[in-house]
Write an enzyme that holds these catalytic residues in place. Structure first.
Site, PDB file in Angstrom:
ATOM      1  CD  GLU A  56       5.651   0.826  -3.370  1.00 11.58           C
ATOM      2  OE1 GLU A  56       4.891   1.443  -3.975  1.00 11.58           O
ATOM      3  OE2 GLU A  56       5.752   1.038  -2.297  1.00 11.58           O
ATOM      4  N   GLY A  77       4.471   9.362  -2.970  1.00 13.95           N
ATOM      5  CA  GLY A  77       3.720  10.377  -2.573  1.00 13.95           C
ATOM      6  C   GLY A  77       4.198  11.761  -2.890  1.00 13.95           C
ATOM      7  CD  GLU A 120       3.220   4.788   3.092  1.00 11.63           C
ATOM      8  OE1 GLU A 120       2.218   4.278   3.279  1.00 11.63           O
ATOM      9  OE2 GLU A 120       3.421   5.638   2.224  1.00 11.63           O
ATOM     10  CE  LYS A 131       0.480   4.524   0.130  1.00 14.80           C
ATOM     11  NZ  LYS A 131       1.996   5.451  -0.016  1.00 14.80           N
ATOM     12  CG  ASN A 191      -0.850   0.407  -0.451  1.00 17.95           C
ATOM     13  OD1 ASN A 191      -1.742   0.538   0.344  1.00 17.95           O
ATOM     14  ND2 ASN A 191       0.321   0.800  -0.296  1.00 17.95           N
ATOM     15  CG  HIS A 239       4.305   0.456   1.897  1.00 22.05           C
ATOM     16  ND1 HIS A 239       4.669   1.666   2.352  1.00 22.05           N
ATOM     17  CD2 HIS A 239       3.677   0.402   0.449  1.00 22.05           C
ATOM     18  CE1 HIS A 239       4.359   2.378   1.143  1.00 22.05           C
ATOM     19  NE2 HIS A 239       3.923   1.746   0.405  1.00 22.05           N
ATOM     20  CB  SER A 283       4.898   9.742  -8.107  1.00 20.65           C
ATOM     21  OG  SER A 283       5.061  10.209  -6.684  1.00 20.65           O
TER      22      SER A 283
END
Ligand code: 13P
Length: 256
Positions: free
Chosen positions: A172, A178, A102, A12, A10, A100, A217
């Site tokens: 996730e 991240g 985010e 992003k 991904n 996701h 991660s």
């Protein structure tokens, strides 16, 4: 049960279409035919890179699956700034990430919206990668299993019958994304096993077929241990997917 692992990059909101082409070419150079025999590899560039990446994959007959990071649920219409699943299907996109964390946190997507998108992706013969995961507060207060279960049930609710078998779920945990802090292989396994049993309660036949990725991660050093777990069928990789060598080492985790 033999489930082919799916390793997804991904990207992003990173890399323009020139940089995207370079990364795909480098990655293809790093991988050997036998790498793709063991795993499926999907690449999820930003929308503006999709056509370029698709052309390179096709022209050089690379064995990558093309992926998108999001889509709208409608086929067309007055939705300024949105991209429809029909447009992605026309570009030979195979996998579409939906929900996701985010998008859930920054763009107001809830389970209802994610469920509508997942069904729309399937309706266009692509595969949704449905993301779920708890925040640090939710884990620290012991609610992680309940939260993730509600996300799984809510995000899959418009998927009918055997279509569920082919769906991919990405677990996730938000606190691992991240941050460099990966869930331990045991914690990731526990949650993926829980997710599998929740899927089994929706449709018994899907329990052994549905693939569940771990994301947060993931790097070349931890990928092997995570993917050795019985209920983890691949990885959704962010930062480490932006360099050809690190992503290639995750893809061939079995050789490590
Ligand atoms: P990182 O691998 O950078 O933690 O990102 C994970 C992720 O959000 C993939 O979708």
């Amino acid at each position: 049960m033999d489930r082919t692992p799916l390793i997804s990059g991904n990207w992003k909101m990173n890399l323009n279409h020139f940089e995207a082409i370079q990364l795909v070419q480098k990655l293809s150079y790093e991988l050997r035919n036998h790498d793709y025999d063991a795993v499926e590899v999907s690449l999820h560039p930003p929308y503006t890179d999709l056509r370029s990446v698709q052309t390179v994959i096709d022209a050089d007959r690379m064995r990558f699956q093309l992926g998108a990071q999001n889509c709208h649920s409608e086929v067309s219409g007055a939705f300024t700034g949105e991209i429809s699943p029909a447009m992605l299907a026309k570009l030979d996109v195979d996998y579409v990430i939906v929900g996701h964390s985010e998008r859930r946190a920054l763009f107001g997507e809830n389970d209802e919206i994610v469920a509508t998108k997942a069904a729309a992706v399937l309706a266009h013969d692509m595969t949704p990668i449905v993301c779920v995961g708890e925040t640090l507060d939710e884990r620290e207060s012991g609610q992680e299993a309940t939260i993730v279960e509600a996300q799984v049930v809510g995000s899959l609710k418009f998927i009918e019958g055997e279509k569920l078998d082919g769906v991919v779920i990405a677990y996730e945990p938000v606190w691992a994304i991240g941050t460099g802090v990966t869930a331990s292989a045991e914690d990731a396994q526990d949650m993926c096993s829980h997710i599998r049993s929740v899927v089994g309660s929706i449709r018994r036949e899907s329990i052994d077929l549905i693939r569940i990725q771990y994301g947060g991660s993931v790097n070349p050093a931890n990928a092997g241990e995570l993917m050795a777990m019985p209920d983890i069928d691949g990885a959704l990789v962010g930062g480490a997917a932006l360099q050809a060598d690190s992503f290639a080492r995750i893809v061939n985790f079995k050789d490590a």
